[in-house]
Design an enzyme around this catalytic site. Structure first.
Site, PDB file in Angstrom:
ATOM      1  N   ARG A  66       0.815  -1.222   0.000  1.00 24.07           N
ATOM      2  CA  ARG A  66       0.000   0.000   0.000  1.00 24.07           C
ATOM      3  C   ARG A  66       0.846   1.269   0.000  1.00 24.07           C
ATOM      4  O   ARG A  66       0.462   2.277  -0.583  1.00 24.07           O
ATOM      5  CB  ARG A  66      -0.872  -0.016   1.261  1.00 24.07           C
ATOM      6  CG  ARG A  66      -2.327   0.000   0.933  1.00 24.07           C
ATOM      7  CD  ARG A  66      -3.195   0.298   2.124  1.00 24.07           C
ATOM      8  NE  ARG A  66      -4.257   1.172   1.666  1.00 24.07           N
ATOM      9  CZ  ARG A  66      -5.412   0.745   1.184  1.00 24.07           C
ATOM     10  NH1 ARG A  66      -5.679  -0.537   1.079  1.00 24.07           N
ATOM     11  NH2 ARG A  66      -6.327   1.615   0.772  1.00 24.07           N
ATOM     12  N   ASN A 108     -13.385  14.712   0.461  1.00 23.21           N
ATOM     13  CA  ASN A 108     -14.095  13.464   0.175  1.00 23.21           C
ATOM     14  C   ASN A 108     -15.578  13.701   0.407  1.00 23.21           C
ATOM     15  O   ASN A 108     -15.959  14.549   1.215  1.00 23.21           O
ATOM     16  CB  ASN A 108     -13.591  12.347   1.101  1.00 23.21           C
ATOM     17  CG  ASN A 108     -14.030  10.957   0.630  1.00 23.21           C
ATOM     18  OD1 ASN A 108     -14.676  10.806  -0.412  1.00 23.21           O
ATOM     19  ND2 ASN A 108     -13.674   9.946   1.396  1.00 23.21           N
ATOM     20  N   HIS A 110     -19.187  11.703   1.355  1.00 20.30           N
ATOM     21  CA  HIS A 110     -19.643  10.462   1.991  1.00 20.30           C
ATOM     22  C   HIS A 110     -21.176  10.447   2.029  1.00 20.30           C
ATOM     23  O   HIS A 110     -21.789  11.459   2.372  1.00 20.30           O
ATOM     24  CB  HIS A 110     -19.058  10.409   3.412  1.00 20.30           C
ATOM     25  CG  HIS A 110     -19.500   9.210   4.169  1.00 20.30           C
ATOM     26  ND1 HIS A 110     -19.224   7.930   3.752  1.00 20.30           N
ATOM     27  CD2 HIS A 110     -20.233   9.077   5.303  1.00 20.30           C
ATOM     28  CE1 HIS A 110     -19.766   7.072   4.588  1.00 20.30           C
ATOM     29  NE2 HIS A 110     -20.377   7.745   5.540  1.00 20.30           N
ATOM     30  N   ASP A 142      -8.737  13.439   6.554  1.00 18.31           N
ATOM     31  CA  ASP A 142      -7.645  13.275   7.522  1.00 18.31           C
ATOM     32  C   ASP A 142      -7.296  11.790   7.595  1.00 18.31           C
ATOM     33  O   ASP A 142      -7.703  11.015   6.730  1.00 18.31           O
ATOM     34  CB  ASP A 142      -8.019  13.892   8.888  1.00 18.31           C
ATOM     35  CG  ASP A 142      -9.181  13.153   9.561  1.00 18.31           C
ATOM     36  OD1 ASP A 142      -9.598  12.074   9.053  1.00 18.31           O
ATOM     37  OD2 ASP A 142      -9.666  13.642  10.595  1.00 18.31           O
ATOM     38  N   GLY A 144      -8.335   9.466   9.483  1.00 17.14           N
ATOM     39  CA  GLY A 144      -9.398   8.540   9.899  1.00 17.14           C
ATOM     40  C   GLY A 144     -10.311   8.146   8.747  1.00 17.14           C
ATOM     41  O   GLY A 144     -10.107   8.539   7.601  1.00 17.14           O
TER      42      GLY A 144
END
Ligand code: GAR
Length: 201
Positions: A66, A108, A110, A142, A144
């Site tokens: 990754r 992002n 969501h 971030d 998380g």
């Protein structure tokens, strides 16, 4: 100056399409300069290619690990000199190299009202929980999972006969409008982040 958007996608790219449509109007203030996908053959990537917008495909499976994938993704995105990076239905977590390089300007979207229902199945989990209102959240990424500072949210009702698909489609309609509005304002007016509070002047 027009803000340069690099958009990352994994699927059908209807969210990307809303940004592409908005880009057609110079007054919007932003333009999609490149689109990246984490898998080959997405409709999202095709939408960009059809408009002669540069694209790249970077499957995680092509890399040893990754970290290597994240480093390659960071370089590919950086090559397009983005003002903002928009994860628009991108179903991978970007890593620390990416976040360090593009700190505070990776966004992002969501399909839930954060902090409820983070992760891959926002609409399914909202339905299972029995909430009467859910929605979508645009946030600054971030480390998380869907935990970043919130830029914008929109609420949608959950109807008695909703399935995961009908609910997600209703959310996506609100999500596209939210994104076009918020990213346009961020591009034209700038924004600041103070702790968890994002302000667009
Ligand atoms: C959107 O609802 C977006 O919020 C969601 O995928 C959909 C993309 O649709 N993203 C996530 O769930 C990320 N955790 P699209 O491919 O039609 O733009």
């Amino acid at each position: 100056m027009t803000a340069r958007l690099v958009v990352l996608v994994s699927g059908s790219g209807t969210t990307l399409q809303a940004l592409l449509d908005a880009s057609a109007d110079p007054a919007w203030g932003a333009s999609v300069v490149a689109v990246g996908a984490d898998r080959a053959g997405t409709l999202g990537e095709k939408r960009a290619r059809d408009l002669d917008i540069p694209t790249f495909v970077l499957p995680l499976a092509d890399f040893e690990d990754r970290l290597d994938w994240d480093a390659a993704l960071t370089e590919l995105v950086a090559a397009h000199d983005p003002t903002l990076i928009v994860l628009a239905g991108f179903m991978k977590l970007v890593g620390s190299a990416f976040l360090e390089r593009f700190e505070g300007r990776t966004l992002n979207t969501h399909p839930a009202l954060s902090p409820s229902f983070p992760g891959m199945h926002g609409p399914r989990e909202a339905l299972a929980y029995g909430v009467k209102v859910t929605g979508c959240t645009l946030f600054v990424v971030d480390q998380g999972i869907d935990t970043g500072a919130i830029v914008a949210q929109a609420a949608v009702p959950v109807l008695d006969d909703d399935t995961e698909d009908t609910l997600h489609e209703r959310i996506k309609t609100a999500e596209r409008a939210m994104l076009v509005d918020a990213i346009g304002r961020m591009a034209r007016e700038g924004f600041s982040t103070n702790g968890r509070k994002v302000t667009i002047p």
